[in-house]
Design a protein around this motif. Structure first.
Motif, PDB file in Angstrom:
ATOM      1  N   PHE A  82       6.298  18.361  11.101  1.00  0.00           N
ATOM      2  CA  PHE A  82       5.800  19.788  11.227  1.00  0.00           C
ATOM      3  C   PHE A  82       6.060  20.760  10.059  1.00  0.00           C
ATOM      4  CE2 PHE A  82       7.258  24.320  11.996  1.00  0.00           C
ATOM      5  CZ  PHE A  82       6.096  24.612  12.643  1.00  0.00           C
ATOM      6  N   GLN A  83       7.009  20.199   9.528  1.00  0.00           N
ATOM      7  CA  GLN A  83       7.209  21.008   8.169  1.00  0.00           C
ATOM      8  C   GLN A  83       6.157  20.578   6.771  1.00  0.00           C
ATOM      9  OE1 GLN A  83       9.286  23.550   7.721  1.00  0.00           O
ATOM     10  NE2 GLN A  83      10.476  23.206   9.710  1.00  0.00           N
ATOM     11  N   ALA A  84       5.744  19.209   7.105  1.00  0.00           N
ATOM     12  CA  ALA A  84       4.618  18.650   6.198  1.00  0.00           C
ATOM     13  C   ALA A  84       3.436  19.100   6.590  1.00  0.00           C
ATOM     14  CB  ALA A  84       5.073  17.354   5.977  1.00  0.00           C
ATOM     15  N   ASN A 136      18.203  21.883   5.889  1.00  0.00           N
ATOM     16  CA  ASN A 136      16.984  22.504   5.708  1.00  0.00           C
ATOM     17  C   ASN A 136      15.648  21.357   5.432  1.00  0.00           C
ATOM     18  OD1 ASN A 136      14.766  23.996   4.345  1.00  0.00           O
ATOM     19  ND2 ASN A 136      16.167  24.844   2.879  1.00  0.00           N
ATOM     20  N   LEU A 137      15.208  21.380   6.554  1.00  0.00           N
ATOM     21  CA  LEU A 137      14.251  20.254   6.813  1.00  0.00           C
ATOM     22  C   LEU A 137      13.045  20.638   5.854  1.00  0.00           C
ATOM     23  CD1 LEU A 137      14.493  19.442  10.411  1.00  0.00           C
ATOM     24  CD2 LEU A 137      15.610  18.480   8.504  1.00  0.00           C
ATOM     25  N   LYS A 138      12.938  21.833   5.669  1.00  0.00           N
ATOM     26  CA  LYS A 138      11.640  22.398   4.902  1.00  0.00           C
ATOM     27  C   LYS A 138      11.936  21.615   3.497  1.00  0.00           C
ATOM     28  CE  LYS A 138       7.765  24.475   3.720  1.00  0.00           C
ATOM     29  NZ  LYS A 138       6.395  23.867   3.930  1.00  0.00           N
ATOM     30  N   GLU A 139      12.907  21.951   2.975  1.00  0.00           N
ATOM     31  CA  GLU A 139      13.244  21.339   1.579  1.00  0.00           C
ATOM     32  C   GLU A 139      13.210  19.891   1.712  1.00  0.00           C
ATOM     33  OE1 GLU A 139      16.737  22.554  -1.343  1.00  0.00           O
ATOM     34  OE2 GLU A 139      17.430  21.043   0.268  1.00  0.00           O
ATOM     35  N   ASP A 168       0.765  -1.109  -0.060  1.00  0.00           N
ATOM     36  CA  ASP A 168      -0.024  -0.185  -0.008  1.00  0.00           C
ATOM     37  C   ASP A 168       0.917   1.228  -0.051  1.00  0.00           C
ATOM     38  OD1 ASP A 168      -2.043  -1.710   0.082  1.00  0.00           O
ATOM     39  OD2 ASP A 168      -3.052  -1.046   1.924  1.00  0.00           O
ATOM     40  N   PHE A 169       2.133   1.100   0.447  1.00  0.00           N
ATOM     41  CA  PHE A 169       2.993   2.288   0.664  1.00  0.00           C
ATOM     42  C   PHE A 169       4.006   2.209  -0.287  1.00  0.00           C
ATOM     43  CE2 PHE A 169       1.000   2.185   4.918  1.00  0.00           C
ATOM     44  CZ  PHE A 169       0.470   3.472   4.787  1.00  0.00           C
ATOM     45  N   ALA A 170       3.888   1.462  -1.513  1.00  0.00           N
ATOM     46  CA  ALA A 170       4.800   1.423  -2.418  1.00  0.00           C
ATOM     47  C   ALA A 170       5.295   2.986  -2.896  1.00  0.00           C
ATOM     48  CB  ALA A 170       4.447   0.421  -3.709  1.00  0.00           C
ATOM     49  N   LYS A 171       4.199   3.767  -3.265  1.00  0.00           N
ATOM     50  CA  LYS A 171       4.722   5.285  -4.037  1.00  0.00           C
ATOM     51  C   LYS A 171       5.484   6.048  -2.745  1.00  0.00           C
ATOM     52  CE  LYS A 171       2.702   9.205  -5.959  1.00  0.00           C
ATOM     53  NZ  LYS A 171       1.476  10.028  -6.549  1.00  0.00           N
ATOM     54  N   ALA A 172       4.882   5.678  -1.399  1.00  0.00           N
ATOM     55  CA  ALA A 172       5.694   6.603  -0.462  1.00  0.00           C
ATOM     56  C   ALA A 172       6.966   6.263  -0.192  1.00  0.00           C
ATOM     57  CB  ALA A 172       4.813   6.476   0.898  1.00  0.00           C
ATOM     58  N   ASP A 173       7.195   4.805  -0.325  1.00  0.00           N
ATOM     59  CA  ASP A 173       8.608   4.362  -0.190  1.00  0.00           C
ATOM     60  C   ASP A 173       9.557   4.668  -1.158  1.00  0.00           C
ATOM     61  OD1 ASP A 173       7.683   3.351   2.301  1.00  0.00           O
ATOM     62  OD2 ASP A 173       7.753   1.157   1.348  1.00  0.00           O
ATOM     63  N   SER A 174       9.057   4.591  -2.393  1.00  0.00           N
ATOM     64  CA  SER A 174       9.600   5.166  -3.670  1.00  0.00           C
ATOM     65  C   SER A 174      10.107   6.461  -3.631  1.00  0.00           C
ATOM     66  CB  SER A 174       8.989   4.888  -4.885  1.00  0.00           C
ATOM     67  OG  SER A 174       7.961   5.692  -5.128  1.00  0.00           O
ATOM     68  N   THR A 229       7.069  14.722   0.562  1.00  0.00           N
ATOM     69  CA  THR A 229       5.719  14.714   0.693  1.00  0.00           C
ATOM     70  C   THR A 229       4.976  15.363  -0.372  1.00  0.00           C
ATOM     71  OG1 THR A 229       5.602  16.780   1.994  1.00  0.00           O
ATOM     72  CG2 THR A 229       5.954  14.626   3.131  1.00  0.00           C
ATOM     73  N   LYS A 230       5.331  16.377  -0.974  1.00  0.00           N
ATOM     74  CA  LYS A 230       4.596  17.233  -2.035  1.00  0.00           C
ATOM     75  C   LYS A 230       3.806  16.370  -3.176  1.00  0.00           C
ATOM     76  CE  LYS A 230       4.940  21.548  -0.690  1.00  0.00           C
ATOM     77  NZ  LYS A 230       3.804  22.429  -0.309  1.00  0.00           N
ATOM     78  N   PRO A 231       4.689  15.350  -3.570  1.00  0.00           N
ATOM     79  CA  PRO A 231       4.051  14.378  -4.731  1.00  0.00           C
ATOM     80  C   PRO A 231       2.970  13.775  -4.082  1.00  0.00           C
ATOM     81  CG  PRO A 231       6.521  14.266  -4.731  1.00  0.00           C
ATOM     82  CD  PRO A 231       5.977  15.058  -3.508  1.00  0.00           C
ATOM     83  N   LEU A 232       2.818  13.614  -2.623  1.00  0.00           N
ATOM     84  CA  LEU A 232       1.865  12.602  -2.215  1.00  0.00           C
ATOM     85  C   LEU A 232       0.454  13.168  -1.836  1.00  0.00           C
ATOM     86  CD1 LEU A 232       4.389  10.547  -0.286  1.00  0.00           C
ATOM     87  CD2 LEU A 232       3.501   9.985  -2.490  1.00  0.00           C
ATOM     88  N   ASP A 233      -0.602  12.420  -1.875  1.00  0.00           N
ATOM     89  CA  ASP A 233      -1.854  13.027  -1.870  1.00  0.00           C
ATOM     90  C   ASP A 233      -2.402  13.138  -0.333  1.00  0.00           C
ATOM     91  OD1 ASP A 233      -1.983  13.567  -4.548  1.00  0.00           O
ATOM     92  OD2 ASP A 233      -2.935  11.513  -4.883  1.00  0.00           O
ATOM     93  N   THR A 234      -1.946  12.150   0.304  1.00  0.00           N
ATOM     94  CA  THR A 234      -2.864  11.943   1.641  1.00  0.00           C
ATOM     95  C   THR A 234      -1.569  12.135   2.665  1.00  0.00           C
ATOM     96  OG1 THR A 234      -2.361   9.573   2.030  1.00  0.00           O
ATOM     97  CG2 THR A 234      -4.298  10.157   1.020  1.00  0.00           C
TER      98      THR A 234
END
Length: 347
Positions: free
Chosen positions: A144-146, A55-58, A37-43, A64-69
């Motif tokens: 926090f940054q996300a 730079n933790l924000k970067e 289920d987390f294949a995309k997140a792991d990739s 996380t930006k490419p992910l939806d949930t």
């Protein structure tokens, strides 16, 4: 650009001694099949090996930006931390000794923490090495940054060499994260790998067991200082935690919880049936059971049958034929899952 924004320059951070999961020679879950289920997140996590922590924000945006949930975003953060941060064994040993020595001297312990903080943060920032406090803080700050709510939970970690009986020593930190309108528990330190106790070195090896783990199992080897963070209605006492069976992370895969014996130390009678009982939920099928019986330097293995008793509990029976005290390791499909100490006497 956010530079070092996550480092408390004048922090009095409590650096816990942070027990490791050692290699052993001898659902409050969002999904049952996490790896798929987390294949995309792991990739996403795999795209940025050894990324700078300046730079933790970067870093958080990249993960996380490419992910939806938020669930996927948290998974990417958690997986990146586990795959890219190493446990600092040498600092762990030194810090553990200090904390045990100063456990009853809070002022000296606080002073040790203050002195250790600069080294602690430099080691994490520049070498990507830390102890449990560093894992937990890094997960929290990336969350926090996300825009994900995440807390650090301090408490007692229980392993083969920590918090077995006694009064207990707070020695570990982990995280609680709020996802899909619910709190979940996770431990990046113990998911990141193991310490080879013979080689005294860290082995990076991601494990699903402590990612969004079921609270009823998680509390078997994680006991928070604030018991609200057990996430359980019926909370075990600290005494029950310190004296319960010793469980290993592979037990989580089987979704099985020990019911009897209730304590790490148990008594049995020579020649009479003795039962080990589990509450088994959905999880891996138990195809083979092994009991390793250890007395001094002697170890024997037996392979009893597994059955469901009248109360619906998964049960293993064994008859001890000799008196003495045994360390009993229970293995499912070759995986160590639980350890007891059983003293056998005559009738």
């Amino acid at each position: 650009m956010i530079v070092f924004s996550w480092l408390p320059v004048k922090s009095t951070l409590l650096i816990l001694s942070c027990c490791f999961c050692f290699s052993f020679n001898l659902k409050a879950q969002i999904t049952d099949d996490k790896a798929n289920d987390f294949a995309k997140a792991d990739s996403m996590a795999a795209l940025y090996p050894n990324h700078s922590l300046i730079n933790l924000k970067e870093l958080a945006d990249k993960l996380t930006k490419p992910l939806d949930t938020d669930v996927d975003k948290f998974r990417a953060i958690f997986r990146w931390v586990c795959d890219n941060i190493e446990s600092d064994y040498s600092f762990y040993v030194k810090n553990k000794a200090k904390r045990e020595k100063l456990n009853d001297k809070p002022e000296e312990l606080e002073q040790w923490n203050k002195q250790s903080n600069p080294y602690f943060f430099r080691r994490l920032l520049h070498d990507h090495k830390t102890i449990c406090s560093g894992y937990a803080y890094l997960v929290k700050e990336l969350c926090f940054q996300a825009g994900i709510t995440c807390k650090i939970i301090d408490g007692y970690g229980r392993t083969v060499d920590a918090n077995i009986g006694g009064t207990g020593i707070p020695n570990h930190s982990w995280n609680a994260v709020y996802l899909a309108n619910q709190w979940y528990l996770c431990d990046a330190t113990w998911s990141s790998g193991v310490i080879d106790s013979e080689q005294k070195q860290f082995i990076s090896q991601f494990d699903e067991a402590y990612f969004l783990a079921p609270p009823a199992l998680f509390v078997r080897n994680h006991y928070p200082l604030d018991t609200a963070w057990t996430l359980l209605k019926e909370k075990p006492t600290l005494h029950q935690f310190l004296n319960g069976p010793l469980i290993y992370k592979k037990l989580f895969s089987y979704n099985a919880s020990p019911v009897y014996p209730e304590t790490f130390t148990a008594t049995a009678t020579k020649g009479e049936k003795f039962s080990f009982r589990f509450n088994k939920g959905s999880g891996l099928e138990i195809k083979k059971v092994e009991l390793q019986l250890v007395q001094g330097s002697r170890t024997i293995s037996v392979y009893p049958k597994l059955y469901t008793d009248a109360e619906g509990l998964t049960t293993i029976d064994y008859v001890f034929t000799h008196k003495g005290t045994y360390v009993v390791h229970i293995l499912f499909n070759g995986d160590y899952v639980v350890t007891y100490t059983v003293t056998v006497s005559s009738k």
